[in-house]
Write an enzyme that holds these catalytic residues in place. Structure first.
Site: not given
Length: 308
Positions: A134, A184
Site C-alpha cells: 500500500d 493499484r
C-alpha cells in the site's frame, strides 16, 4: 473542507480516545472493518469468493512505535496466510500491507520493513497468492518503491499502489507500466501539501484518468481502486481501446461500500476484488474512510446522535 481536518484527527490520540468511546462508533466501524480476528474474517472471505468476488486482506494497525510491534505485524500476516492455505483460494485472496506497520518509520526502518515483509511475500507465494504494498504519505514512497523493486526480483507478482493526487505519480506509472508491475491506482487518502499534490477534486480526477491510460497502454496489470461510476465507465472504455481482456485488469473497492456494485461487476465477468480490513487497531483506517466521502461522516454523525 472536512477531509483534511479528519485526516489530521487520524493522528490525534485525543480524538482516537473520543471516537473510540462514542456510543455509535461500533455500528459505523463494523461497516468498514470485517472483524477483529482471523476467525472472524475467514467466513467473510469464503462468502465473497462464493459470490464470484476476490479479496485483498489488510491487517490494520500501521501506527507502530517499536521493533517488537513490527515483528507482531509480520506474525499476524503469517497467521493469516496459514489460514488462507487451508481455504485453497490462491490468488482470489491476496494481502495488502502498509510498510509503516512493518517498521518503516523506525530507526533503520527501510531495512527492517524489507526484512519483515519478505517472509510474508514468500509465504504468500507458497500458497499461490501475492502481496500488494500500500502507498502511504509521500515521504514514504521512495522506500516503498525500492522495496517493491527488491521483492519483484524473486516475486514478480508483488504489487504496489500509486496515488493520483501526487504530482510524481504519472512518472511512477510510466516506470511501473513499462516493467510489467501489478499496480493499484487510487485517488489518495492522506493529507498532502500543495507542493506535492493536487488539492482540487477535479484536478485529481483528471490526473487519475491520465494515469489510468498509462497503465492500460502499458505492460503491467492495472488494479482500479475506485467507487466512482464515471471512472469505472472510463476504465472499461480505456481497456477496450487498449485491447485488454476482462482478466487483464481488475476493479477494487472497499468492504462495506457499494456492495451491490461489487456483485454487478463480477456478474459482468470483471475481476472484482474487495479490500477487506480487519483487526483491533482500526482507528487510522476508519478515519481515512470518513475523510474520503462526506456521506460516511454524516452516517457516523447520525449513529452517534441516535445512540447517545
Amino acid at each position: 473542507m472536512l477531509g483534511p481536518v479528519i485526516l489530521a484527527a487520524s493522528r490525534s490520540d485525543k480524538m482516537r480516545r473520543f471516537v473510540s468511546a462514542a456510543p455509535g462508533t461500533k455500528q459505523v466501524v463494523d461497516r468498514f472493518i470485517a472483524g477483529e480476528t482471523v476467525d472472524q474474517v475467514v467466513p467473510i472471505v469464503e462468502d465473497a469468493v462464493g459470490k464470484g468476488l476476490e479479496v485483498t486482506l489488510d491487517v490494520v494497525g500501521e501506527d507502530i512505535t517499536t521493533v517488537e510491534q513490527s515483528h507482531a505485524a509480520r506474525d499476524a500476516y503469517l497467521e493469516l496466510i496459514d489460514r488462507l492455505k487451508d481455504l485453497g483460494f490462491g490468488e482470489k485472496a491476496e494481502m495488502s500491507v502498509k510498510l509503516s506497520m512493518f517498521g518503516q518509520a523506525l530507526e533503520g526502518g527501510h531495512e527492517l520493513a524489507l526484512a519483515n515483509v519478505r517472509p510474508v511475500v514468500e509465504a504468500a507465494a507458497a500458497i499461490g497468492t501475492t502481496v500488494t504494498l500500500d502507498a502511504e504519505d509521500h515521504t514514504t514512497l521512495d522506500s516503498m518503491f525500492a522495496i517493491h523493486d527488491e521483492l519483484r526480483k524473486d516475486f514478480p507478482q508483488t504489487g504496489c499502489v500509486i496515488q493520483a493526487y501526487l504530482f510524481r505519480t504519472e512518472d511512477d506509472a510510466r516506470r511501473l507500466a513499462a516493467n510489467g508491475s501489478r499496480v493499484r491506482i487510487v485517488k489518495g487518502a492522506y493529507k498532502e501539501p500543495a507542493e506535492v499534490a493536487y488539492q482540487d477534486k477535479a484536478e485529481i480526477d483528471k490526473a487519475y484518468v491520465r494515469i489510468l491510460k498509462i497503465l492500460m497502454d502499458g505492460e503491467g496489470y492495472p488494479m482500479i481502486g475506485s467507487h466512482d461510476p464515471r471512472l469505472i465507465a472510463i476504465t472499461q472504455e480505456l481497456a477496450r481501446r487498449a485491447g485488454r481482456k476482462l482478466d487483464e485488469y481488475e476493479f477494487q473497492m472497499l468492504y462495506g461500500i457499494r456492495s451491490e456494485e461489487h456483485l454487478r461487476l463480477a456478474a459482468e465477468g470483471h475481476r472484482m476484488r474487495v479490500y477487506t480490513a480487519y483487526g483491533t487497531d482500526w482507528y487510522g483506517y476508519f478515519m481515512r474512510r470518513l475523510a474520503e466521502k462526506p456521506a460516511n461522516l454524516l452516517f457516523f454523525g447520525r449513529s452517534i446522535l441516535t445512540k447517545g
